[in-house]
Scaffold this motif. Structure first.
Motif, short mmCIF file in Angstrom:
data_model
loop_
_atom_site.label_atom_id
_atom_site.label_comp_id
_atom_site.label_asym_id
_atom_site.label_seq_id
_atom_site.Cartn_x
_atom_site.Cartn_y
_atom_site.Cartn_z
N HIS A 93 18.73 -43.18 17.73
CA HIS A 93 18.85 -43.35 16.28
C HIS A 93 19.11 -44.82 16.01
O HIS A 93 19.30 -45.61 16.94
N GLY A 94 19.13 -45.19 14.75
CA GLY A 94 19.50 -46.54 14.37
C GLY A 94 21.00 -46.74 14.46
O GLY A 94 21.78 -45.78 14.35
N TRP A 128 10.77 -40.95 12.52
CA TRP A 128 11.99 -41.41 11.86
C TRP A 128 12.29 -40.62 10.58
O TRP A 128 13.45 -40.30 10.30
N ASN A 172 17.64 -49.76 17.41
CA ASN A 172 17.83 -48.38 17.84
C ASN A 172 18.53 -48.32 19.19
O ASN A 172 18.44 -49.23 20.01
#
Length: 434
Positions: free
Chosen positions: A99-100, A77, A321
């Protein structure tokens, strides 16, 4: 009165690259393996359970069904944003990347990802309706990220310590007032110092502090931004009330909380709930999972309460995510097939069994295997009450401005109202710039 993210098996490396390669297919159209080339997929993080499941189960099954070769890489991350920026600049971005949810608007605004609405339109309506967090992956009404799981913050507490304090472990706090009352009973002091916090909130770093604030902001009836996403509202009366409540937990002669800056996310056996340095804690499902894996005896004493309420019963959480399809990808159809395959009910279930979190499908809420997991069920039950970040382009920069001021307030360096006003002024300038 009380009324009713990782395990020890995490890899230590800062960046873990795991590659699944086989010879490229030859021949026909999308998804057939013919002329498809190799589909490149980046997953964020370095959780060994996730790495094993993706590479040993998911990818071989996907190839067997679709005939598409897949190369998977897991990127830590901390390095993900930089790696992606470099890849896009150099024309080497993966076809699919995780990704978030907070990053969605930024990637969409910079045309790094494609909208997925046309693909979703081809799915059965019932299938689409079953995807729990789908709406949270939209930017300006378009679906740009497919959430793979959800997350949330809930109050967990040590039933044995609660009972020792003369309180009812089967009746957890439901309101701020009950939380404060319980914390006053549970705190332990020695020589003017707190040796056991009555309650703690996520405070690893400024971002986690902003998420803790988010829970209480929502509970007070507030929001980070207005519905249009054009006006900062976290410094409303609701916001100032929320931050003021948190500040009072950590400051002054009647403080009941300590440990700001201590690493607690995914802390497992070192979490203050396990060591006895806290009787109650607001934690995520991933952190609770790590406790169950590393300290099962103590975990048996930990219970989880529904979302707290001031004006509204709510908490910070929602879509976690997810996966994007790169705008540069030459294999967009195969990329969608991979995402759709991962979100099949059986795979969505297996994913959260390996990684933790709330399954991406509502129909899995009644799955007996998931319901039997004490670090999953309470969060599944509360899924409809979780609220997350606004999907606006400069959100991560706005959050940074807010996080710094929240930390200053929690550390007693600034009054809550002034801190939120300063953060709002900085964030408003970001909104106007875009």
């Amino acid at each position: 009165m009380i009324r009713k993210l990782r395990g020890a098996s995490r890899l230590a490396a800062a960046l873990v690259a795991v590659t699944v390669l086989s010879a490229c297919g030859t021949g026909g159209g999308a998804g057939s393996g013919a002329d498809a080339g190799t589909l490149r997929v980046w997953f964020p993080g370095n959780l060994s359970e996730e790495i094993a499941w993706v590479n040993e189960k998911l990818v071989p099954a996907f190839k067997a069904e679709h005939g598409v070769d897949v190369q998977v890489e897991f990127v830590d991350w901390a390095n993900l944003a930089t790696r992606l920026s470099t890849a896009f600049a150099g024309g080497t971005a993966p076809d699919v990347f995780g990704h978030g949810n907070a990053a969605a608007a930024g990637y969409a605004a910079n045309n790094r990802v494609i909208a997925l609405d046309d693909y979703l339109a081809k799915m059965p309506a019932d299938d689409v309706a079953d995807l729990t967090f789908l709406d949270q992956g939209k930017v300006n009404g378009k679906q740009v990220i497919m959430p793979l799981r959800g997350f949330g913050h809930l109050l967990a507490y040590r039933a044995d310590l609660v009972k020792e304090a003369g309180l009812d472990p089967d009746s957890p706090p439901r309101t701020w007032q009950e939380l404060r009352s319980a914390a006053d009973r549970l705190v332990v002091r020695k020589g003017g110092s707190i040796t056991r916090s009555g309650v703690i909130v996520p405070a690893d770093d400024p971002t986690s502090m902003s998420q803790a604030f988010g829970s209480f902001l929502f509970q007070a009836g507030g929001a980070f931004l207005d519905e249009s996403g054009t006006t900062i509202t976290w410094n409303s009366e609701a916001g100032k009330r929320a931050l003021g409540f948190l500040v009072d937990l950590y400051n002054g002669p009647q403080a009941v909380s300590t440990g700001l800056g201590e690493a607690t996310s995914g802390a497992g056996a070192q979490h203050p709930l396990v060591t006895g340095r806290a009787a109650m804690a607001v934690i995520t499902e991933a952190t609770l999972k790590s406790i169950h894996e590393q300290a099962p005896d103590v975990a048996a004493q930990i219970k989880v309460a529904p979302p707290l309420k001031d004006a509204v019963a709510a908490s910070f959480g929602g879509a976690g995510n997810g996966l994007f399809i790169s705008a540069d990808s030459k294999h967009k159809d195969q990329a969608w097939e991979f995402i759709e395959f991962l979100l099949k009910p059986a795979n969505a279930k297996a994913y959260v069994q390996a990684v933790g979190g709330i399954p991406a499908r509502a129909s899995l809420a009644s799955d007996p295997d998931l319901a039997a997991k004490p670090y999953i069920k309470p969060y599944m039950d509360a899924a409809s009450q979780f609220r997350g970040n606004p999907n606006v382009e400069t959100w991560t920069q706005q959050r940074d401005a807010l996080s710094a001021e929240i930390e200053a307030a929690l550390r007693g360096k600034a009054p809550a109202g002034e801190a939120l006003d300063r953060a709002a002024a900085k964030a408003t300038a970001l909104l106007k710039r875009n």
